[in-house]
Scaffold this motif. Structure first.
Motif, short mmCIF file in Angstrom:
data_model
loop_
_atom_site.label_atom_id
_atom_site.label_comp_id
_atom_site.label_asym_id
_atom_site.label_seq_id
_atom_site.Cartn_x
_atom_site.Cartn_y
_atom_site.Cartn_z
N MET A 1 0.84 -1.21 0.00
CA MET A 1 0.00 0.00 0.00
C MET A 1 0.87 1.25 0.00
SD MET A 1 -3.28 1.19 0.73
CE MET A 1 -3.97 2.75 1.27
N PHE B 1 0.31 5.33 0.51
CA PHE B 1 -0.76 6.14 1.10
C PHE B 1 -0.91 7.48 0.43
CE2 PHE B 1 0.49 3.02 4.09
CZ PHE B 1 -0.66 2.68 4.77
N ARG C 1 -1.00 10.42 1.84
CA ARG C 1 0.03 11.33 2.31
C ARG C 1 1.30 10.54 2.58
NH1 ARG C 1 -2.39 14.24 7.09
NH2 ARG C 1 -4.44 13.97 6.17
N ASN D 1 4.27 8.74 4.16
CA ASN D 1 4.49 8.41 5.58
C ASN D 1 5.75 7.57 5.75
OD1 ASN D 1 3.51 6.16 4.31
ND2 ASN D 1 2.10 5.57 5.91
N PRO D 2 6.93 8.16 5.42
CA PRO D 2 8.16 7.39 5.64
C PRO D 2 8.37 7.15 7.13
CG PRO D 2 8.67 9.66 5.10
CD PRO D 2 7.20 9.51 4.94
N PHE D 3 9.15 6.11 7.45
CA PHE D 3 9.47 5.84 8.85
C PHE D 3 10.47 6.88 9.33
CE2 PHE D 3 8.94 1.30 7.24
CZ PHE D 3 7.59 1.32 7.51
N PRO D 4 10.49 7.17 10.62
CA PRO D 4 11.44 8.18 11.15
C PRO D 4 12.84 7.60 11.23
CG PRO D 4 10.16 7.24 12.93
CD PRO D 4 9.63 6.64 11.67
N LYS D 5 13.32 7.10 10.13
CA LYS D 5 14.63 6.43 10.09
C LYS D 5 15.36 6.88 8.83
CE LYS D 5 13.64 2.36 12.71
NZ LYS D 5 14.78 1.64 13.16
N SER D 6 16.50 6.28 8.60
CA SER D 6 17.27 6.68 7.42
C SER D 6 16.55 6.22 6.14
CB SER D 6 18.66 6.08 7.47
OG SER D 6 18.59 4.69 7.26
N LEU E 1 13.89 -2.06 6.30
CA LEU E 1 13.05 -2.53 7.40
C LEU E 1 11.99 -3.52 6.93
CD1 LEU E 1 12.90 -1.79 10.39
CD2 LEU E 1 10.98 -0.32 9.83
N GLY E 2 11.29 -3.14 5.86
CA GLY E 2 10.25 -4.03 5.33
C GLY E 2 10.85 -5.35 4.87
N VAL F 1 11.69 -7.44 8.12
CA VAL F 1 10.57 -8.04 8.85
C VAL F 1 9.92 -9.15 8.02
CG1 VAL F 1 10.07 -5.97 10.19
CG2 VAL F 1 8.79 -6.40 8.10
N ASN G 1 18.24 11.01 7.55
CA ASN G 1 16.84 10.79 7.92
C ASN G 1 15.89 11.04 6.76
OD1 ASN G 1 14.30 10.78 9.13
ND2 ASN G 1 15.14 11.55 11.04
N LEU H 1 12.89 11.84 6.84
CA LEU H 1 11.95 12.93 7.06
C LEU H 1 12.49 14.26 6.54
CD1 LEU H 1 10.68 11.96 10.61
CD2 LEU H 1 9.52 11.65 8.43
N ARG I 1 9.47 1.61 -1.16
CA ARG I 1 9.33 0.71 -0.02
C ARG I 1 8.35 -0.41 -0.32
NH1 ARG I 1 7.29 3.98 5.06
NH2 ARG I 1 5.21 3.63 4.26
N GLN J 1 -0.59 7.38 10.75
CA GLN J 1 -0.15 7.02 9.41
C GLN J 1 1.20 6.33 9.42
OE1 GLN J 1 -1.51 9.88 10.29
NE2 GLN J 1 -2.41 11.00 8.57
N MET J 2 2.05 6.72 10.39
CA MET J 2 3.37 6.11 10.46
C MET J 2 3.25 4.63 10.83
SD MET J 2 6.38 8.24 12.19
CE MET J 2 6.82 9.72 11.33
N ALA K 1 1.64 -1.90 6.81
CA ALA K 1 1.47 -2.18 5.39
C ALA K 1 2.66 -2.92 4.79
CB ALA K 1 1.23 -0.88 4.62
N VAL K 2 3.84 -2.82 5.40
CA VAL K 2 4.95 -3.62 4.89
C VAL K 2 5.02 -4.97 5.60
CG1 VAL K 2 6.31 -1.63 4.18
CG2 VAL K 2 6.72 -2.65 6.43
N GLY K 3 4.00 -5.30 6.36
CA GLY K 3 3.93 -6.64 6.95
C GLY K 3 4.56 -6.75 8.31
N GLN L 1 7.03 -5.29 16.17
CA GLN L 1 8.05 -4.72 15.28
C GLN L 1 7.77 -3.25 15.04
OE1 GLN L 1 7.42 -7.57 12.17
NE2 GLN L 1 9.33 -8.66 12.60
N VAL M 1 9.37 1.73 14.62
CA VAL M 1 8.79 2.97 14.12
C VAL M 1 8.36 3.90 15.25
CG1 VAL M 1 6.93 3.95 12.74
CG2 VAL M 1 8.07 1.86 12.00
N PRO N 1 11.49 5.07 17.79
CA PRO N 1 12.37 6.12 17.24
C PRO N 1 11.65 7.43 17.01
CG PRO N 1 12.37 4.16 15.81
CD PRO N 1 11.48 3.86 16.97
N ALA N 2 10.37 7.37 16.65
CA ALA N 2 9.66 8.62 16.39
C ALA N 2 9.42 9.37 17.69
CB ALA N 2 8.33 8.33 15.68
N TYR O 1 19.44 7.92 13.40
CA TYR O 1 18.54 7.11 12.56
C TYR O 1 18.26 7.69 11.18
CZ TYR O 1 14.70 9.73 14.86
OH TYR O 1 13.89 10.67 15.38
#
Ligand SMILES: Nc1ncnc2c1ncn2[C@@H]1O[C@H](COP(=O)(O)OP(=O)(O)OP(=O)(O)O)[C@@H](O)[C@H]1O
Ligand SMILES: [Mg+2]
Lengths: 269, 325
Positions: free
Chosen positions: A101, A103, A105, A107-112, A119-120, A123, A154, A156, A170, B207-208, B214-216, B221, B226, B229-230, B325
């Motif tokens: 999916m 989205f 808007r 919505n990247p993760f707060p990471k590099s 990450l995806g 997992v 980052n 973001l 992603r 949304q985060m 959505a990535v499973g 996890q 997520v 760190p946020a 990060y």
């Protein structure tokens, strides 16, 4: 053994729809948002969902990947199948892994930037080389050249359009069977948006794509099938229904219904 | 002319009046903000000026003596090695942090990411109740309940690993010890850490989380990759508040860890912390302006310096973590 199974599957499943919706209705805390949608979404094609704001396009998309499970008070009725399986009986995680999916808007993760894609993969227990997959998926969305020198910074800090392309990358990296996109280009400039269109045109050979868009020109450029949703009023409530579904040429040039004609020709009633 | 529109001079006057009002409000806000600065500056001034008079009588080398540290300002043979009090302050704080931070963080993650609305409705008031328990009650809980319990555990562990001796031949955990005090201090800062961390985690946009699902990713996890760190700067802020609270904690240590200023890094011993010493001295009658009187302030200054160092470290850490990060 595995390949055998896949072959058997592909022979019998080559023509089944990716999604089959039968009389699907979705309500938020008793307020119906979409009602009575029956449609087969073909696999390995791009289906565009169009329609006025509030007609429930995002709602449907979120239900197709089981993200509406997270919202308390959502009720879904009717039947939804993902490749013949009852979607609502499947494990949510399984659905998330098979259906990607993007989205409305970003919505990247707060990471590099790198971690956003890695990450995806991690997992999901990805066995290949993560570095290569990160590069490949960033190449696919034409982001690689812009970020290759700062993969560790980052995500973001990227611009909105770059973030959205990262989110598409992603989803692509996981190679799901279906990718759903909710207005993926609404935050992009025309050039970047055109690049995404080209990407989607390539991707639909391998993936089933369902894309919500308000941009009818974009729909005409990329879609094989178009589903037009319209808003209806009953007792002061507004809800969406599927007004028309068909091949893109038909919906745009010979719509079966007046409301579709009005919408695709941008006429308000 | 029944025109409702204002003339230009009228508008000017209106804007002027508005501006005067705005300026007044800004001044009032500034004054409110300044008052806290003034109070802090005043406290620091008193601490420092009393400490200056302390150091005019006690050499710095004596104060920072690490070789044979003793803290006996009220005896005839006076010793002023502050490390005696700092060590016990750090030990009790360390124990408290080792309990309070993991527990507080786990509770925060659970409440924010896993608990249903009903569970949250039950747990939050209980945590608030815990936060409202007076520290003297915690102190006696440490002394009367936790210490006997820990004594039995310490004994049990020894009997398990070296059985066969008479019960009184084993090491006995003293009735006043920093371990019990630290454990209860840790419990007392759980609500502070969990509620601030939970707020920080719940403020992470949904949304985060959806992007992660959505990535499973699973809920667990998602929480660790997520949401944590946020929310990291809020979480670190809660840790710093918890640590500062423990550094300055008085009643629990005074009741449960004893009042003997002993230089030790062993949590099983009892020893007076900085704040224990301050209340002990303040309880007795000492002459205003005397050297004994000055020691209160120099000890207080040491405590302020430790808390300040803590805050700076936290500031630095949250900046570092955010960049990594
Ligand atoms: N989480 C929610 N809770 C309650 N109602 C919701 C929620 N999400 C959407 N709705 C309602 O469902 C209806 C459909 O919303 P949806 O977001 O699916 O529309 P959309 O077609 O995607 O619109 P747009 O084109 O503006 O994105 C709207 O009336 C909206 O108010
Ligand atoms: Mg939408």
């Amino acid at each position: 053994m595995n390949t055998q199974m896949n072959e058997v599957r592909s022979e019998s499943e080559v023509n089944i729809p990716a999604f089959r919706l039968e009389n699907m209705s979705i309500a938020y805390s008793g307020n119906v948002a979409v009602s009575g949608v029956t449609v087969d979404i073909p696999q390995k094609q791009l289906t565009a969902l169009i329609g006025p704001s509030g007609c429930g396009k995002s709602t449907i998309l979120r239900s197709l990947c089981r993200l509406n499970d997270l919202i308390p008070g959502v009720e879904i009725s009717g039947r939804v199948e993902l490749f013949r399986q009852d979607l609502r009986q499947m494990e949510a995680i399984t659905v998330h892994r098979r259906v990607g999916m993007v989205f409305q808007r970003p919505n990247p993760f707060p990471k590099s930037i790198y971690e956003n894609i890695a990450l995806g993969l991690r997992v999901n227990g990805y066995r290949g080389k993560i570095d290569e997959m990160v590069e490949r998926s960033l190449q696919q969305v034409a982001l690689w050249d812009e970020v290759k020198d700062r993969l560790r910074s980052n995500a973001l800090n990227l611009s909105g359009g770059q973030q959205q392309r990262l989110c598409i990358a992603r989803a692509l990296a996981l190679q799901p069977e279906v990718i759903l996109m909710d207005e993926p280009c609404s935050a992009l400039d025309p050039i970047a948006s055109l690049r995404i269109d080209n990407l989607l045109n390539q991707l639909k050979q391998f993936y089933t794509l369902v894309v919500v868009t308000h941009n009818l020109q974009q729909a005409a450029r990329i879609a094989d099938q178009v589903a037009f949703f319209n808003t209806n009023r009953a007792e002061g409530r507004i809800y969406g229904t599927l007004a028309e579904f068909g091949p893109v040429v038909q919906v745009f040039s010979e719509p079966q219904k007046q409301e579709t004609y009005d919408y695709v020709n941008a006429r308000s009633n | 002319m029944t025109n409702t529109a204002l003339s230009l001079p009228q508008i000017r006057k209106l804007i002027q009046r508005q501006n005067v009002f705005d300026q007044f409000v800004v001044l009032a806000l500034l004054a409110a903000a300044l008052s806290s600065v003034i109070v802090t500056a005043g406290i620091l001034y008193i601490l420092i000026s009393e400490s200056v008079s302390f150091f005019s009588q006690v050499p710095l080398g004596e104060f920072f003596n690490l070789v044979d540290p003793k803290w006996t300002p009220l005896f005839d043979d006076k010793n002023f090695a502050i490390i005696t009090l700092i060590s016990s302050t750090l030990v009790t704080t360390g124990v408290s942090v080792a309990i309070g931070i993991p527990m507080g963080t786990i509770i925060a993650i659970y409440l924010s990411e896993f608990a249903t609305e009903q569970v949250r409705e039950w747990v939050k008031p209980i945590l608030e109740l815990l936060a409202g328990v007076p520290s003297v009650v915690f102190g006696y809980f440490a002394l009367q309940t936790v210490t006997p319990f820990m004594q039995r555990i310490v004994l049990g562990v020894q009997m398990f690993f070296a059985p066969g001796r008479d019960e009184f031949d084993y090491y006995q955990l003293p009735g006043f010890n920093m371990l019990s005090a630290g454990i209860v201090m840790g419990i007392s800062i759980i609500p502070l850490i969990s509620s601030i961390s939970e707020d920080a985690m719940r403020a992470v946009p949904k949304q985060m989380r959806e992007g992660s699902f959505a990535v499973g990713a699973t809920r667990l996890q998602t929480s660790f990759n997520v949401v944590l760190p946020a929310a990291i700067s809020g979480i670190i802020a809660s840790y710093i508040l918890g640590i500062s609270r423990s550094l300055g904690q008085t009643m629990i240590v005074a009741v449960a860890a004893g009042t003997q200023p002993i230089y030790t890094w062993n949590p099983l011993d009892g020893a007076a912390t900085i704040s224990t010493f301050i209340v002990e001295v303040a309880k007795g009658d000492i002459e205003h302006g005397s050297l004994e009187y000055n020691t209160i302030f120099v000890a207080g200054l040491a405590l302020v310096a430790m808390t300040l160092a803590m805050n700076l470290l936290g500031h630095y850490l949250s900046k570092r973590v955010r960049e990594v990060y």
